[in-house]
Design a protein around this motif. Structure first.
Motif, PDB file in Angstrom:
ATOM      1  N   MET A 125       0.829  -1.212   0.000  1.00  0.00           N
ATOM      2  CA  MET A 125       0.000   0.000   0.000  1.00  0.00           C
ATOM      3  C   MET A 125       0.858   1.255   0.000  1.00  0.00           C
ATOM      4  N   TYR A 126       1.876   1.259   0.849  1.00  0.00           N
ATOM      5  CA  TYR A 126       2.711   2.455   0.961  1.00  0.00           C
ATOM      6  C   TYR A 126       3.538   2.675  -0.311  1.00  0.00           C
ATOM      7  N   ARG A 127       4.105   1.614  -0.825  1.00  0.00           N
ATOM      8  CA  ARG A 127       4.996   1.724  -1.994  1.00  0.00           C
ATOM      9  C   ARG A 127       4.221   1.917  -3.288  1.00  0.00           C
ATOM     10  N   ASP A 128       3.141   1.127  -3.466  1.00  0.00           N
ATOM     11  CA  ASP A 128       2.497   1.057  -4.776  1.00  0.00           C
ATOM     12  C   ASP A 128       1.196   1.844  -4.895  1.00  0.00           C
ATOM     13  N   LEU A 129       0.531   2.126  -3.781  1.00  0.00           N
ATOM     14  CA  LEU A 129      -0.790   2.760  -3.868  1.00  0.00           C
ATOM     15  C   LEU A 129      -0.826   4.196  -3.361  1.00  0.00           C
ATOM     16  N   LEU A 130       0.052   4.551  -2.434  1.00  0.00           N
ATOM     17  CA  LEU A 130      -0.010   5.884  -1.833  1.00  0.00           C
ATOM     18  C   LEU A 130       0.794   6.881  -2.665  1.00  0.00           C
ATOM     19  N   ALA A 131       0.170   8.003  -2.975  1.00  0.00           N
ATOM     20  CA  ALA A 131       0.823   9.037  -3.785  1.00  0.00           C
ATOM     21  C   ALA A 131       1.859   9.800  -2.956  1.00  0.00           C
ATOM     22  N   PRO A 132       2.890  10.330  -3.597  1.00  0.00           N
ATOM     23  CA  PRO A 132       3.816  11.213  -2.877  1.00  0.00           C
ATOM     24  C   PRO A 132       3.043  12.366  -2.233  1.00  0.00           C
ATOM     25  N   GLY A 133       3.314  12.617  -0.961  1.00  0.00           N
ATOM     26  CA  GLY A 133       2.570  13.635  -0.230  1.00  0.00           C
ATOM     27  C   GLY A 133       1.256  13.134   0.330  1.00  0.00           C
ATOM     28  N   GLY A 134       0.917  11.880   0.029  1.00  0.00           N
ATOM     29  CA  GLY A 134      -0.347  11.310   0.477  1.00  0.00           C
ATOM     30  C   GLY A 134      -0.297  10.853   1.932  1.00  0.00           C
ATOM     31  N   ALA A 135      -1.460  10.479   2.449  1.00  0.00           N
ATOM     32  CA  ALA A 135      -1.589  10.052   3.844  1.00  0.00           C
ATOM     33  C   ALA A 135      -2.337   8.725   3.918  1.00  0.00           C
ATOM     34  N   VAL A 156       5.865   8.043  10.271  1.00  0.00           N
ATOM     35  CA  VAL A 156       4.873   7.325  11.071  1.00  0.00           C
ATOM     36  C   VAL A 156       4.523   8.151  12.308  1.00  0.00           C
ATOM     37  N   GLU A 157       3.225   8.426  12.494  1.00  0.00           N
ATOM     38  CA  GLU A 157       2.759   9.187  13.650  1.00  0.00           C
ATOM     39  C   GLU A 157       1.742   8.360  14.431  1.00  0.00           C
ATOM     40  N   PHE A 158       1.817   8.463  15.762  1.00  0.00           N
ATOM     41  CA  PHE A 158       0.919   7.720  16.644  1.00  0.00           C
ATOM     42  C   PHE A 158       0.082   8.667  17.494  1.00  0.00           C
ATOM     43  N   GLU A 159      -1.157   8.262  17.709  1.00  0.00           N
ATOM     44  CA  GLU A 159      -2.043   8.984  18.617  1.00  0.00           C
ATOM     45  C   GLU A 159      -3.012   7.964  19.209  1.00  0.00           C
ATOM     46  N   ARG A 160      -3.393   8.148  20.438  1.00  0.00           N
ATOM     47  CA  ARG A 160      -4.437   7.290  21.025  1.00  0.00           C
ATOM     48  C   ARG A 160      -5.794   7.957  20.839  1.00  0.00           C
ATOM     49  N   GLU A 161      -6.822   7.155  20.566  1.00  0.00           N
ATOM     50  CA  GLU A 161      -8.170   7.722  20.568  1.00  0.00           C
ATOM     51  C   GLU A 161      -8.608   7.947  22.020  1.00  0.00           C
ATOM     52  N   GLU A 162      -9.775   8.506  22.217  1.00  0.00           N
ATOM     53  CA  GLU A 162     -10.159   9.039  23.516  1.00  0.00           C
ATOM     54  C   GLU A 162     -10.278   8.000  24.628  1.00  0.00           C
ATOM     55  N   SER A 163     -10.584   6.767  24.291  1.00  0.00           N
ATOM     56  CA  SER A 163     -10.675   5.736  25.331  1.00  0.00           C
ATOM     57  C   SER A 163      -9.295   5.238  25.768  1.00  0.00           C
ATOM     58  N   GLN A 164      -8.270   5.584  25.005  1.00  0.00           N
ATOM     59  CA  GLN A 164      -6.880   5.170  25.249  1.00  0.00           C
ATOM     60  C   GLN A 164      -6.643   3.679  25.005  1.00  0.00           C
ATOM     61  N   LEU A 165      -7.569   3.005  24.345  1.00  0.00           N
ATOM     62  CA  LEU A 165      -7.437   1.567  24.089  1.00  0.00           C
ATOM     63  C   LEU A 165      -6.817   1.251  22.736  1.00  0.00           C
ATOM     64  N   THR A 166      -6.867   2.199  21.808  1.00  0.00           N
ATOM     65  CA  THR A 166      -6.504   1.926  20.418  1.00  0.00           C
ATOM     66  C   THR A 166      -5.553   2.978  19.876  1.00  0.00           C
ATOM     67  N   TRP A 167      -4.605   2.515  19.059  1.00  0.00           N
ATOM     68  CA  TRP A 167      -3.690   3.415  18.380  1.00  0.00           C
ATOM     69  C   TRP A 167      -4.304   3.911  17.076  1.00  0.00           C
ATOM     70  N   ILE A 168      -4.203   5.214  16.849  1.00  0.00           N
ATOM     71  CA  ILE A 168      -4.486   5.811  15.545  1.00  0.00           C
ATOM     72  C   ILE A 168      -3.113   6.035  14.904  1.00  0.00           C
ATOM     73  N   VAL A 169      -2.876   5.388  13.773  1.00  0.00           N
ATOM     74  CA  VAL A 169      -1.561   5.466  13.131  1.00  0.00           C
ATOM     75  C   VAL A 169      -1.729   6.190  11.797  1.00  0.00           C
ATOM     76  N   ARG A 170      -0.919   7.228  11.613  1.00  0.00           N
ATOM     77  CA  ARG A 170      -0.952   8.016  10.365  1.00  0.00           C
ATOM     78  C   ARG A 170       0.414   7.906   9.684  1.00  0.00           C
ATOM     79  N   LEU A 171       0.364   7.561   8.421  1.00  0.00           N
ATOM     80  CA  LEU A 171       1.577   7.479   7.606  1.00  0.00           C
ATOM     81  C   LEU A 171       1.564   8.601   6.584  1.00  0.00           C
ATOM     82  N   ARG A 172       2.720   9.215   6.389  1.00  0.00           N
ATOM     83  CA  ARG A 172       2.888  10.238   5.353  1.00  0.00           C
ATOM     84  C   ARG A 172       3.948   9.787   4.360  1.00  0.00           C
ATOM     85  N   LYS A 173       3.801  10.201   3.144  1.00  0.00           N
ATOM     86  CA  LYS A 173       4.778   9.797   2.129  1.00  0.00           C
ATOM     87  C   LYS A 173       5.358  11.048   1.449  1.00  0.00           C
TER      88      LYS A 173
END
Length: 319
Positions: free
Chosen positions: A246-256, A302-319
């Motif tokens: 996904m990161y190499r073949d599908l995500l555009a430069p500057g994409g998220a 790679v950026e990490f954030e917890r959602e409000e319950s603190q049970l789950t990671w929200i992971v954001r990738l930038r290219k």
């Protein structure tokens, strides 16, 4: 001898809790606030007792067998029944996501099942699904703004597109391309019916996660890829392959790209495993970071954030 005594005590606790739940079902109607408190307490007791049985060395099959009456009580709630049987044939099906996100109690009023379902709908493990959906909705809005309502977006494991429901009015201005992917054809039909009144700028691809990467890699890149909670069900070996593709073949430069993963040490896991049948693959921040590194994704992207319950990671990738 001590181990035998402990085992006998735990089995006695299972019987006592089963009897208590049977009595609560039989005693209705109760004061609503009291009934809700009993239901919340029951969920915590089930969770802690299941964990104690695990620590005592009992297998999954043994605990499920001992919990037969407890599981029957849980199945008296339509949500509990759904999570024991998974009518679509897979865990975390789009029907469960829709059910959870709506927050609507479908159990019969003035029954313990109603109180039990209310307690489940208010629990942290259910709330985290709603928080995740909110984060996904924000990602779409951000892409609309950054690309003047003309982004190319891929939603993987989209289910019924509950994350787009709050954006239907905004989607009327959408002029990009939205590709919806899921393995469940019924989910894609549901999603299409939901989005069609707002936009025609979407198409569906019914395929598994590996096939969708192969099918779409020749069609151009995406400005945003949303995977939601899909990775909670994908083992590491396959996830490395998927992330890399996904990161190499599908995500555009500057994409998220945005995905989520239940954190390691989910405190609701015993309840989910033994009272119903909902199993997730837990991953720590370090484990997710390692998977990204092994998938040739630079650490600074790679950026990490917890959602409000603190049970789950929200992971954001930038290219």
């Amino acid at each position: 001898m001590v181990k035998q005594q402990l085992d006998s005590a735990l089995r006695g606790s299972v019987t006592d809790l089963s009897d208590k739940l049977d009595a609560l079902e039989a005693r209705y109607p109760l004061d609503p606030a009291l009934a809700y408190s009993y239901a919340c307490s029951a969920l915590h007791e089930i969770n802690s007792l299941a964990r104690e049985l695990e620590l005592a060395g009992h297998s999954r099959a043994e605990i499920v067998m001992m919990f037969a009456r407890i599981r029957r009580t849980m199945a008296s709630s339509p949500l509990g029944f759904h999570m024991q049987n998974w009518p679509s044939g897979y865990h975390g099906d789009f029907g469960a996501v829709e059910y959870i996100a709506s927050g609507v109690n479908r159990a019969q009023a003035d029954t313990f099942a109603f109180s039990l379902e209310q307690a489940m709908l208010h629990s942290g493990i259910v709330q985290q699904h709603r928080y995740k959906l909110h984060c996904q909705s924000e990602a779409y809005l951000r892409a609309f703004g950054e690309h003047a309502f003309r982004p190319r977006i891929l939603s993987v494991g989209c289910g019924g597109c509950r994350d787009l429901l709050p954006l239907l009015c905004v989607l009327r201005h959408f002029e990009g391309e939205l590709v919806l992917n899921d393995i469940d054809a019924a989910a894609l039909v549901f999603a299409s019916e939901r989005l069609r009144p707002a936009t025609q700028h979407f198409r569906t691809v019914c395929a598994n996660i590996t096939s969708v990467v192969r099918l779409l890699r020749q069609e151009g890149r995406f400005d945003l890829i949303v995977a939601g909670g899909l990775f909670d069900y994908i083992p590491d070996r396959l996830l490395r392959h998927v992330l890399k593709g996904m990161y190499r073949d599908l995500l555009a430069p500057g994409g998220a790209m945005l995905f989520t993963n239940i954190d390691e040490g989910n405190p609701f896991r015993p309840l989910m495993t033994y009272a119903v049948d909902w199993e997730l693959i837990e991953r720590s921040r370090e484990a997710i970071r390692a998977l990204c590194e092994e998938s040739s994704i630079p650490a600074e992207c790679v950026e990490f954030e917890r959602e409000e319950s603190q049970l789950t990671w929200i992971v954001r990738l930038r290219k």
